[in-house]
Design an enzyme around this catalytic site. Structure first.
Site, PDB file in Angstrom:
ATOM      1  N   ASP A  52       0.855  -1.175   0.000  1.00  0.00           N
ATOM      2  CA  ASP A  52       0.000   0.000   0.000  1.00  0.00           C
ATOM      3  C   ASP A  52       0.898   1.234   0.000  1.00  0.00           C
ATOM      4  OD1 ASP A  52      -1.519   2.280   1.493  1.00  0.00           O
ATOM      5  OD2 ASP A  52      -3.093   0.854   0.952  1.00  0.00           O
ATOM      6  N   LEU A  53       0.504   2.268  -0.738  1.00  0.00           N
ATOM      7  CA  LEU A  53       1.325   3.467  -0.862  1.00  0.00           C
ATOM      8  C   LEU A  53       1.540   4.152   0.480  1.00  0.00           C
ATOM      9  CD1 LEU A  53       2.662   4.837  -3.316  1.00  0.00           C
ATOM     10  CD2 LEU A  53       0.676   6.353  -3.457  1.00  0.00           C
ATOM     11  N   LEU A  72       5.911   7.576  -8.589  1.00  0.00           N
ATOM     12  CA  LEU A  72       4.901   7.748  -9.623  1.00  0.00           C
ATOM     13  C   LEU A  72       3.513   7.317  -9.163  1.00  0.00           C
ATOM     14  CD1 LEU A  72       7.039   6.174 -12.495  1.00  0.00           C
ATOM     15  CD2 LEU A  72       6.622   8.618 -12.167  1.00  0.00           C
ATOM     16  N   GLY A  73       3.416   6.697  -8.005  1.00  0.00           N
ATOM     17  CA  GLY A  73       2.138   6.178  -7.537  1.00  0.00           C
ATOM     18  C   GLY A  73       1.190   7.289  -7.117  1.00  0.00           C
ATOM     19  N   SER A 112       2.901  17.703 -11.305  1.00  0.00           N
ATOM     20  CA  SER A 112       2.078  17.853 -12.505  1.00  0.00           C
ATOM     21  C   SER A 112       1.951  19.325 -12.871  1.00  0.00           C
ATOM     22  CB  SER A 112       0.678  17.270 -12.256  1.00  0.00           C
ATOM     23  OG  SER A 112      -0.228  17.626 -13.280  1.00  0.00           O
ATOM     24  N   TYR A 139      -6.750  17.395  -7.432  1.00  0.00           N
ATOM     25  CA  TYR A 139      -5.571  16.706  -7.947  1.00  0.00           C
ATOM     26  C   TYR A 139      -4.374  17.654  -8.000  1.00  0.00           C
ATOM     27  CZ  TYR A 139      -2.446  14.617 -11.422  1.00  0.00           C
ATOM     28  OH  TYR A 139      -1.345  14.135 -12.088  1.00  0.00           O
TER      29      TYR A 139
END
Length: 274
Positions: A52-53, A72-73, A112, A139
């Site tokens: 799990d992250l 990257l997760g 991002s 996000y």
């Protein structure tokens, strides 16, 4: 040869990176969630770990001996706030903490363009420098938080951290906007290798973008860590413009910054064109 750990190892970016990094002579630790399938794992050069992250201990064990963690997760587009908080923000904190506990000296964090989605494309700090965060969605907020965590871990623990504001990652540009913002798989690989080998210390926010003729953002922050992209979306321009002649957006976030794009709803309540 170096050992690199990749979170989100089943995702599009990691899937493109893996053969390129193996070809460069590196070994990989591939970390993704329990039950998430990983294709074509090479037992000679790759090791898969389920975690799990948010599991600091399991990830710290997986990262042991790594020269670089490439994080990257994440949820890759808009979600409800609780989901964004749990995966993108708490998950990034757990990855940074696991890397620290494992003694990993370098981190590449996938930020991002949407961390700065409300910044006009012609703003002075877009052309020369790096604008402050101006997120366009939950996000985007999570990616601004990722950059803040990168700064914290670099400053407090002496790690070298690169937060890459990835623009449009794909095998080839798919629309007019990506003629400006495309990041090729080969250039993404160059970004990873630059982070692995840079002599720069501290925290660096860079654009994850190729050397596109129509690019609006500044390559200088990336060049400062040794990231020198080579690919140009212009070689694909004639085909892209025939498919869709629409004009690029006025802000970096494009449609994510539109009033019609709903916060907390996947794809802003819209669906991609077929």
């Amino acid at each position: 040869m170096a050992l690199l750990a990749l979170t989100g190892a089943s995702g599009r970016i990691a899937t493109a990176l893996r053969p390129r990094l193996r070809a460069a002579g590196h070994h990989l630790v591939l970390v993704d969630g329990p039950g998430v399938p990983l294709r074509d794992v090479d037992p000679a050069t790759e090791r898969a770990v389920e975690s799990d992250l948010r599991d600091v201990d399991t990830q710290a064990e997986a990262f042991a001996g790594a020269d670089l963690v490439v994080h990257l997760g994440a949820h890759s587009d808009e979600r409800a706030w609780a989901d964004i908080l749990a995966v993108n923000i708490d998950g990034t904190h757990a990855v940074c903490e696991a890397a620290r506990l494992a003694g990993v000296p370098r981190l590449l964090l996938a930020s991002s363009v949407h961390a700065a989605g409300f910044v006009p494309v012609d703003a002075p700090l877009v052309r020369e420098g790096m604008p402050l965060p101006a997120p366009d969605t939950y996000y985007g907020v999570s990616k601004a938080a990722l950059e803040a965590l990168g700064g914290l871990y670099a400053g407090r623990f002496g790690m070298t951290v690169v937060s890459a504001r990835i623009m449009t990652f794909d095998d080839a540009p798919g629309g007019p906007r990506s003629l400006q913002s495309w990041l090729s798989p080969d250039d993404m690989t160059r970004l990873v290798l630059a982070t692995l080998t840079t002599g720069a210390v501290g925290h660096h926010v860079v654009w994850g973008v190729s050397r596109n003729t129509r690019r609006r953002v500044d390559l200088a922050p990336g060049l400062a860590i040794g990231f020198d992209p080579q690919d140009d979306a212009e070689v694909h321009a004639s085909g892209v413009e025939r498919r869709d002649p629409s004009r690029p957006p006025g802000v970096l976030g494009g449609a994510f910054a539109d009033a019609a794009y709903l916060l907390g709803v996947p794809h802003g309540g819209t669906r991609p064109a077929p």
